[in-house]
Design a protein around this motif. Structure first.
Motif, short mmCIF file in Angstrom:
data_model
loop_
_atom_site.label_atom_id
_atom_site.label_comp_id
_atom_site.label_asym_id
_atom_site.label_seq_id
_atom_site.Cartn_x
_atom_site.Cartn_y
_atom_site.Cartn_z
N ARG A 38 -11.17 -15.69 -67.50
CA ARG A 38 -10.88 -14.35 -68.02
C ARG A 38 -12.02 -13.81 -68.87
O ARG A 38 -12.36 -12.63 -68.81
N VAL A 39 -12.62 -14.68 -69.68
CA VAL A 39 -13.75 -14.26 -70.52
C VAL A 39 -14.91 -13.79 -69.65
O VAL A 39 -15.47 -12.71 -69.86
N ILE A 40 -15.27 -14.59 -68.66
CA ILE A 40 -16.40 -14.25 -67.80
C ILE A 40 -16.12 -12.96 -67.03
O ILE A 40 -17.00 -12.11 -66.88
N ASP A 41 -14.90 -12.79 -66.58
CA ASP A 41 -14.52 -11.55 -65.90
C ASP A 41 -14.62 -10.36 -66.86
O ASP A 41 -15.18 -9.31 -66.50
N ALA A 42 -14.11 -10.50 -68.06
CA ALA A 42 -14.15 -9.40 -69.05
C ALA A 42 -15.59 -9.02 -69.38
O ALA A 42 -15.90 -7.83 -69.57
N TRP A 43 -16.47 -10.01 -69.44
CA TRP A 43 -17.87 -9.74 -69.76
C TRP A 43 -18.64 -9.18 -68.58
O TRP A 43 -19.78 -8.77 -68.72
N GLY A 44 -18.05 -9.21 -67.38
CA GLY A 44 -18.74 -8.73 -66.19
C GLY A 44 -19.89 -9.64 -65.77
O GLY A 44 -20.81 -9.22 -65.09
N ALA A 45 -19.80 -10.90 -66.14
CA ALA A 45 -20.84 -11.87 -65.78
C ALA A 45 -20.66 -12.30 -64.33
O ALA A 45 -19.57 -12.23 -63.77
N SER A 46 -21.74 -12.77 -63.74
CA SER A 46 -21.70 -13.22 -62.34
C SER A 46 -21.07 -14.60 -62.23
O SER A 46 -20.91 -15.31 -63.23
#
Length: 144
Positions: A38-46
């Motif tokens: 969820r964190v990575i998705d929220a940050w828009g990271a690849s």
């Protein structure tokens, strides 16, 4: 004259969480993986950035995202997850808007980032830089 103690006193039967115990790692893995996804998705990271931040291969990351991974995270990987979750939470306490999720992807002149994005700095610096980033956010929140 009373002497100050070196740290917090633990209750007689309590222990410090180190992520060293396999049973603890198994118990914590599912929640940690869900939170980091969820964190990575929220940050828009690849996907590549998410895998590098958590310290897993991209194929393992893909299985985690698809819900087809049933392993347990290592001590290092749980430490990484804890740091990332702490950065995420700290940013959402610091910023009351979308900047909380944009900040990790923006080039930063802060002393620990050297004009890199915090995501890139944490990937390159590993666990020590992830912990420094969490401390940096906590310091900003505290007005230091």
């Amino acid at each position: 004259m009373a002497l100050a103690t070196a740290g917090p006193t633990l209750a007689p039967n309590s222990t410090v969480q180190t992520f060293a115990d396999e049973a603890d790692r198994r118990r914590l893995t599912n929640a940690a993986v869900k939170a980091v996804l969820r964190v990575i998705d929220a940050w828009g990271a690849s996907n590549a950035e998410g895998a590098a931040l958590l310290g897993v291969s991209e194929s393992t990351w893909d299985r985690m995202k698809a819900g087809r991974w049933d392993g347990s995270l290592s001590q290092d990987q749980l430490t990484r997850a804890s740091a990332l979750i702490g950065v995420f939470k700290g940013l959402h306490l610091l910023f009351a808007d979308a900047m909380a999720d944009r900040w990790p992807g923006l080039a930063n002149r802060g002393p620990i980032f050297d004009r890199l994005t915090p995501i890139r700095a944490m990937i390159e610096g590993g666990i020590p830089r992830m912990i420094e980033t969490r401390q940096y956010i906590d310091a900003l929140r505290g007005g230091l």
